[in-house]
Scaffold this motif. Structure first.
Motif, PDB file in Angstrom:
ATOM      1  N   ILE A   1       0.859  -1.181   0.000  1.00 48.44           N
ATOM      2  CA  ILE A   1       0.000   0.000   0.000  1.00 48.44           C
ATOM      3  C   ILE A   1       0.899   1.235   0.000  1.00 48.44           C
ATOM      4  N   THR A   2       0.585   2.183  -0.856  1.00 48.62           N
ATOM      5  CA  THR A   2       1.290   3.462  -0.848  1.00 48.62           C
ATOM      6  C   THR A   2       0.474   4.458  -0.038  1.00 48.62           C
ATOM      7  N   PRO A   3       0.871   4.758   1.197  1.00 44.40           N
ATOM      8  CA  PRO A   3       0.055   5.643   2.036  1.00 44.40           C
ATOM      9  C   PRO A   3       0.020   7.056   1.487  1.00 44.40           C
ATOM     10  N   ALA A   4      -1.058   7.756   1.791  1.00 43.53           N
ATOM     11  CA  ALA A   4      -1.171   9.154   1.387  1.00 43.53           C
ATOM     12  C   ALA A   4      -0.185  10.007   2.183  1.00 43.53           C
ATOM     13  N   GLN A   5       0.202  11.135   1.590  1.00 44.84           N
ATOM     14  CA  GLN A   5       1.144  12.019   2.266  1.00 44.84           C
ATOM     15  C   GLN A   5       0.534  12.558   3.560  1.00 44.84           C
ATOM     16  N   ALA A   6       1.344  12.581   4.592  1.00 45.27           N
ATOM     17  CA  ALA A   6       0.873  13.048   5.894  1.00 45.27           C
ATOM     18  C   ALA A   6       0.687  14.558   5.889  1.00 45.27           C
ATOM     19  N   VAL A   7      -0.038  15.041   6.881  1.00 42.73           N
ATOM     20  CA  VAL A   7      -0.226  16.475   7.049  1.00 42.73           C
ATOM     21  C   VAL A   7       1.122  17.124   7.354  1.00 42.73           C
ATOM     22  N   ALA A   8       1.364  18.280   6.746  1.00 42.96           N
ATOM     23  CA  ALA A   8       2.612  19.003   7.003  1.00 42.96           C
ATOM     24  C   ALA A   8       2.729  19.301   8.492  1.00 42.96           C
ATOM     25  N   ARG A   9       3.837  18.855   9.085  1.00 42.65           N
ATOM     26  CA  ARG A   9       3.971  18.985  10.538  1.00 42.65           C
ATOM     27  C   ARG A   9       5.424  19.181  10.920  1.00 42.65           C
ATOM     28  N   VAL A  10       5.631  20.067  11.887  1.00 46.57           N
ATOM     29  CA  VAL A  10       6.949  20.283  12.489  1.00 46.57           C
ATOM     30  C   VAL A  10       6.834  19.925  13.960  1.00 46.57           C
ATOM     31  N   VAL A  11       7.633  18.969  14.405  1.00 47.20           N
ATOM     32  CA  VAL A  11       7.600  18.500  15.789  1.00 47.20           C
ATOM     33  C   VAL A  11       8.796  19.090  16.522  1.00 47.20           C
ATOM     34  N   ILE A  12       8.524  19.743  17.647  1.00 45.62           N
ATOM     35  CA  ILE A  12       9.559  20.406  18.441  1.00 45.62           C
ATOM     36  C   ILE A  12       9.580  19.783  19.829  1.00 45.62           C
ATOM     37  N   ASN A  13      10.754  19.323  20.238  1.00 43.95           N
ATOM     38  CA  ASN A  13      10.947  18.827  21.601  1.00 43.95           C
ATOM     39  C   ASN A  13      11.425  19.990  22.455  1.00 43.95           C
ATOM     40  N   ALA A  14      10.536  20.481  23.323  1.00 45.78           N
ATOM     41  CA  ALA A  14      10.859  21.665  24.117  1.00 45.78           C
ATOM     42  C   ALA A  14      11.959  21.405  25.137  1.00 45.78           C
ATOM     43  N   ARG A  15      12.201  20.153  25.503  1.00 47.16           N
ATOM     44  CA  ARG A  15      13.215  19.850  26.514  1.00 47.16           C
ATOM     45  C   ARG A  15      14.613  19.785  25.919  1.00 47.16           C
ATOM     46  N   THR A  16      14.738  19.234  24.711  1.00 49.20           N
ATOM     47  CA  THR A  16      16.052  19.051  24.096  1.00 49.20           C
ATOM     48  C   THR A  16      16.324  20.023  22.959  1.00 49.20           C
ATOM     49  N   GLY A  17      15.289  20.692  22.460  1.00 48.28           N
ATOM     50  CA  GLY A  17      15.476  21.600  21.345  1.00 48.28           C
ATOM     51  C   GLY A  17      15.509  20.917  19.997  1.00 48.28           C
ATOM     52  N   SER A  18      15.167  19.630  19.926  1.00 50.74           N
ATOM     53  CA  SER A  18      15.172  18.917  18.654  1.00 50.74           C
ATOM     54  C   SER A  18      14.001  19.381  17.787  1.00 50.74           C
ATOM     55  N   VAL A  19      14.260  19.492  16.501  1.00 44.06           N
ATOM     56  CA  VAL A  19      13.252  19.910  15.539  1.00 44.06           C
ATOM     57  C   VAL A  19      13.245  18.902  14.395  1.00 44.06           C
TER      58      VAL A  19
ATOM     59  N   ALA B   1       3.929  32.401   7.477  1.00 46.45           N
ATOM     60  CA  ALA B   1       4.894  32.013   6.449  1.00 46.45           C
ATOM     61  C   ALA B   1       5.229  30.538   6.478  1.00 46.45           C
ATOM     62  N   LEU B   2       4.838  29.813   7.505  1.00 48.59           N
ATOM     63  CA  LEU B   2       5.117  28.386   7.633  1.00 48.59           C
ATOM     64  C   LEU B   2       3.834  27.605   7.397  1.00 48.59           C
ATOM     65  N   ARG B   3       3.801  26.837   6.329  1.00 49.93           N
ATOM     66  CA  ARG B   3       2.632  26.027   5.999  1.00 49.93           C
ATOM     67  C   ARG B   3       2.767  24.647   6.623  1.00 49.93           C
ATOM     68  N   ALA B   4       2.586  24.557   7.915  1.00 53.58           N
ATOM     69  CA  ALA B   4       2.702  23.290   8.628  1.00 53.58           C
ATOM     70  C   ALA B   4       2.122  23.459  10.027  1.00 53.58           C
ATOM     71  N   GLU B   5       1.782  22.330  10.621  1.00 54.80           N
ATOM     72  CA  GLU B   5       1.330  22.321  12.009  1.00 54.80           C
ATOM     73  C   GLU B   5       2.524  22.218  12.944  1.00 54.80           C
ATOM     74  N   LEU B   6       2.518  23.029  13.987  1.00 54.43           N
ATOM     75  CA  LEU B   6       3.565  22.964  14.999  1.00 54.43           C
ATOM     76  C   LEU B   6       3.082  22.093  16.161  1.00 54.43           C
ATOM     77  N   GLU B   7       3.858  21.050  16.460  1.00 51.67           N
ATOM     78  CA  GLU B   7       3.526  20.160  17.576  1.00 51.67           C
ATOM     79  C   GLU B   7       4.685  20.164  18.555  1.00 51.67           C
ATOM     80  N   ILE B   8       4.412  20.546  19.780  1.00 53.17           N
ATOM     81  CA  ILE B   8       5.446  20.622  20.820  1.00 53.17           C
ATOM     82  C   ILE B   8       5.247  19.442  21.768  1.00 53.17           C
ATOM     83  N   ILE B   9       6.306  18.655  21.939  1.00 56.56           N
ATOM     84  CA  ILE B   9       6.249  17.465  22.788  1.00 56.56           C
ATOM     85  C   ILE B   9       7.181  17.645  23.970  1.00 56.56           C
TER      86      ILE B   9
END
Length: 379
Positions: A259-277, A371-379
């Motif tokens: 199965i070729t899955p559909a493209q996921a929603v544009a998303r940027v995941v930010i780890n607030a503890r480590t600063g990983s993006v 200016a950023l076309r994506a969802e921001l998710e902070i973990i």
């Protein structure tokens, strides 16, 4: 000399930011690949079940619980001894060093049958220094319904070592928990129904209408029209044979469909503890201008000693003098061009020369500016 050091520090920060964003590019610019259906969905009713139990670990080398501080250890031992026909006089104060109270956890896999062995994890719940070399006594493992589904017992493997003497201590890895391979025997089976007599249900791991539709099309293409139908963005109902042997063969073929899955929603995941993006390949940016500068405050405090004159009768006075420096790095306005792909986005963000910690603030500001076309998710 100081200006040279600050220039080197800025260059190092820019290099870390560029390397980080290059790693994001290498991990996410590849096109969506076909995956087997077993990686994208699970069969409703086929699941694991967590088990938990409370027991005693014995045979420790003087590193067990301090019974005066953990009275439940002594109480548990008294209850166990009474079941073995040994009674202790009331008020007896047992000073034990080789016993520890532990929690035992395990996972009962689907289709497990009585007599099958499963692994268990043993963790100290008192103040034992180490569980190395201990033996877990017979411990019933219960499910969420309070029924006993397995019995655990055996010698534990601890992946660590330690030694202490005269207040000094050396320790490698964790000594208060470990695993017992095949340490529990299943006593009760859990039914795992595979749907009713005529159909079964698939559940996608991630709800997506596009992926559900593609999965239905692939199943109908392989097994015939009308075999599968999507009930919503997660649940797919599939017609299956009624006989057990035929159903197992049907599921084996079904799980290996590509199965070729559909493209996921544009998303940027930010780890607030480590600063990983981390950003996926559908992230897009619009033309914008960004200025970001670093502000640093350096406080240097040194003691100053004032000595009195000879025969003056005065005393020595110690005072503190502080020097405060405020440094603000240049934050020239940088243009981030419109990016049609993740490669363009990474190139644009690399021009800012920011480290991952600064990139968190920049991305949040770009999202607020539109200016950023994506969802921001902070973990």
């Amino acid at each position: 000399m100081r200006s040279s050091f600050q220039f080197f520090l800025r260059r190092a920060r820019r290099s870390r930011g560029a390397v980080f964003l290059s790693l994001c590019l290498a991990c996410a610019v590849s096109p969506v690949q076909a995956e087997r259906l077993k990686e994208l969905a699970s069969i409703q009713g086929v699941r694991d079940n967590p088990l938990i139990g409370y027991g005693l670990m014995v045979g420790l080398d003087g590193s067990g619980d301090q019974t005066m501080q953990t009275p439940f250890t002594t109480q548990t031992l008294n209850n166990m001894l009474s079941q073995l026909g040994i009674s202790m006089a009331p008020g007896t104060n047992m000073q034990l060093k080789n016993v520890a109270a532990v929690m035992v956890t395990a996972t009962l896999p689907s289709f497990a049958r009585p007599g099958q062995n499963i692994d268990v994890t043993v963790s100290s719940m008192g103040n034992a220094k180490s569980l190395r070399g201990g033996t877990l006594l017979m411990t019933p493992l219960k499910g969420a319904d309070g029924m006993v589904y397995a019995i655990a017992q055996g010698n534990m493997v601890v992946g660590g070592a330690g030694a202490s003497a005269n207040g000094s201590k050396v320790q490698i890895n964790q000594l208060s928990s470990g695993r017992i391979p095949a340490g529990a025997i299943v006593e009760r089976a859990v039914s795992s129904p595979l749907g009713d007599a005529n159909s079964l249900t698939l559940e996608l791991n991630v709800s997506d209408f596009g992926t559900a539709q593609k999965a239905v099309e692939a199943i109908n293409r392989s097994f015939g029209a009308g075999t599968a139908s999507a009930l919503d963005a997660r649940v797919i109902q599939v017609a299956a044979p009624a006989q057990a042997e035929a159903r197992v063969s049907f599921l084996a073929r079904l799980e290996n469909l590509d199965i070729t899955p559909a493209q996921a929603v544009a998303r940027v995941v930010i780890n607030a503890r480590t600063g990983s993006v981390v950003m996926n390949q559908t992230v897009r940016v619009l033309d914008c201008a960004v200025a970001h500068g670093n502000l640093s405050v350096v406080i240097n405090t040194q003691p100053v000693i004032s000595q009195p004159g000879p025969f003056s009768g005065g005393s020595t006075v110690v005072t503190q003098t502080s020097q405060i420096q405020l440094n603000q790095a240049g934050g020239a306005l940088q243009v981030v061009k419109n990016g049609a792909s993740l490669a363009d986005v990474v190139k644009g963000l690399n021009t800012l020369g920011a480290n991952p910690q600064d990139m968190v603030s920049i991305l949040q500001a770009m999202k607020a500016a539109g200016a950023l076309r994506a969802e921001l998710e902070i973990i």
